[in-house]
Design a protein around this motif. Structure first.
Motif, short mmCIF file in Angstrom:
data_model
loop_
_atom_site.label_atom_id
_atom_site.label_comp_id
_atom_site.label_asym_id
_atom_site.label_seq_id
_atom_site.Cartn_x
_atom_site.Cartn_y
_atom_site.Cartn_z
N UNK B 26 52.54 34.52 26.59
CA UNK B 26 51.91 33.90 25.43
C UNK B 26 50.59 33.32 25.90
N UNK B 27 49.58 33.46 25.08
CA UNK B 27 48.25 32.99 25.46
C UNK B 27 47.50 32.59 24.22
N UNK B 28 46.66 31.57 24.38
CA UNK B 28 45.84 31.14 23.26
C UNK B 28 44.67 32.08 23.05
N UNK B 29 44.26 32.76 24.09
CA UNK B 29 43.14 33.70 23.99
C UNK B 29 43.57 35.10 24.31
N UNK B 30 42.71 35.78 25.00
CA UNK B 30 42.88 37.20 25.30
C UNK B 30 42.78 37.33 26.82
N UNK B 70 52.35 43.77 21.78
CA UNK B 70 53.65 43.21 22.19
C UNK B 70 53.48 42.13 23.24
N UNK B 71 52.26 41.76 23.54
CA UNK B 71 51.93 40.79 24.61
C UNK B 71 52.77 41.02 25.85
N UNK B 72 52.69 42.25 26.35
CA UNK B 72 53.50 42.61 27.51
C UNK B 72 52.66 43.33 28.56
N UNK B 73 53.18 43.32 29.78
CA UNK B 73 52.49 43.96 30.90
C UNK B 73 53.58 44.35 31.91
N UNK B 74 54.40 45.28 31.53
CA UNK B 74 55.57 45.65 32.33
C UNK B 74 55.15 46.49 33.53
N UNK B 75 55.74 46.20 34.65
CA UNK B 75 55.43 46.92 35.89
C UNK B 75 56.43 48.06 36.07
N UNK B 91 51.03 37.61 36.25
CA UNK B 91 50.14 36.44 36.15
C UNK B 91 48.97 36.72 35.23
N UNK B 92 49.01 36.24 34.00
CA UNK B 92 47.82 36.28 33.15
C UNK B 92 46.79 35.26 33.65
N UNK B 99 37.15 29.21 35.72
CA UNK B 99 37.35 30.05 36.89
C UNK B 99 38.64 30.86 36.80
N UNK B 100 39.13 31.04 35.60
CA UNK B 100 40.24 31.96 35.40
C UNK B 100 41.53 31.55 36.08
N UNK B 101 42.01 30.35 35.81
CA UNK B 101 43.26 29.95 36.44
C UNK B 101 44.36 30.91 36.05
N UNK B 102 45.25 31.17 37.01
CA UNK B 102 46.35 32.10 36.81
C UNK B 102 47.60 31.34 36.39
N UNK B 103 48.33 31.95 35.46
CA UNK B 103 49.66 31.44 35.09
C UNK B 103 50.68 32.43 35.63
N UNK B 104 51.60 31.94 36.45
CA UNK B 104 52.54 32.85 37.10
C UNK B 104 53.91 32.81 36.44
#
Lengths: 116, 114
Positions: B26-30, B70-75, B91-92, B99-104
């Protein structure tokens, strides 16, 4: 291949003591980060740093934490008075160019901090 | 706020099996989307990334497609090897962050048996 290095690999300290975790980012990188991972939990962002200033910090990064780039190569995280809940793996990262969120952040191997 | 839900591990597979590790966010942006891998005793290494919808990131036989709807990024990997045994992190990166903090995600432990 250049890499981010961190020292020490494992630090054990007593509650209330100060610790300094050290990182050497990749030499031409300009943007620096600290993350941490408490055992069994998610990797969490702590702080980002650019041009000798904090760019962003999370709610975890309270007054007990500070960061510094004391010279041209090191980037340090200081915890002034450690608590038991500070026990975690701490990761340093760096990135090279300001393309923002598309930039790759390169991570070090981590420092495991154990607070007794 | 931003968050990541990643498939719980551990995942145990035989060599040459097909791998899927699910990741939704889930993300507020893109956001830009990353997969990092951590081999035993080492730091987090970038595995692949995608920066816009329908982009496919690929590396070392691994692939992931940015699915905005689908807000997904399946490996995925078609045939895993013993050397793929590691912990995998989705990690989006927050575009709203300077500076593009990552969410893991929590990470998924993969063990591949010969």
């Amino acid at each position: 291949e250049p890499e981010v290095t961190q020292t020490p690999s494992h630090q054990v300290t007593q509650m209330g003591q100060e610790v300094i975790l050290r990182c050497v980012p990749i030499s031409n990188h300009l943007y620096f980060y600290w993350y941490r991972q408490i055992l069994g939990q998610k990797v969490e962002f702590l702080v980002s740093f650019y041009n000798n200033e904090i760019s962003e910090k999370s709610e975890i990064f309270d007054d007990q934490f500070s960061v510094e780039r004391p010279d041209g190569s090191n980037f340090t995280l200081k915890i002034r008075s450690t608590k038991l809940e500070d026990s975690a793996m701490y990761f340093c990262a760096s990135s090279v160019i300001l393309a923002g969120p598309t930039d790759t952040q390169y991570f070090g191997p981590g420092t495991r901090l154990t607070v007794l | 706020g931003n968050s990541v839900t990643q498939m719980e591990g551990p995942v145990t597979l035989s060599e040459e099996a097909f791998l899927t590790i699910n990741c939704t966010y889930t993300a507020t942006g893109y956001p830009s989307l990353f997969w990092y891998v951590q081999y035993p005793g080492e730091g987090l290494q970038l595995l692949l990334k995608a920066t816009k919808a329908d982009d496919k990131g690929s590396n070392k036989g691994f692939e992931a497609t940015y699915r905005k709807e689908t807000t997904s990024f399946h490996l995925e990997k078609g045939s895993v090897q013993v050397s793929d045994s590691a912990v995998y992190f989705c990690a989006p990166a927050d575009r709203g962050s300077t500076l593009g903090r990552l969410y893991f995600g929590r990470g998924t432990q993969l063990t591949v048996w010969p």
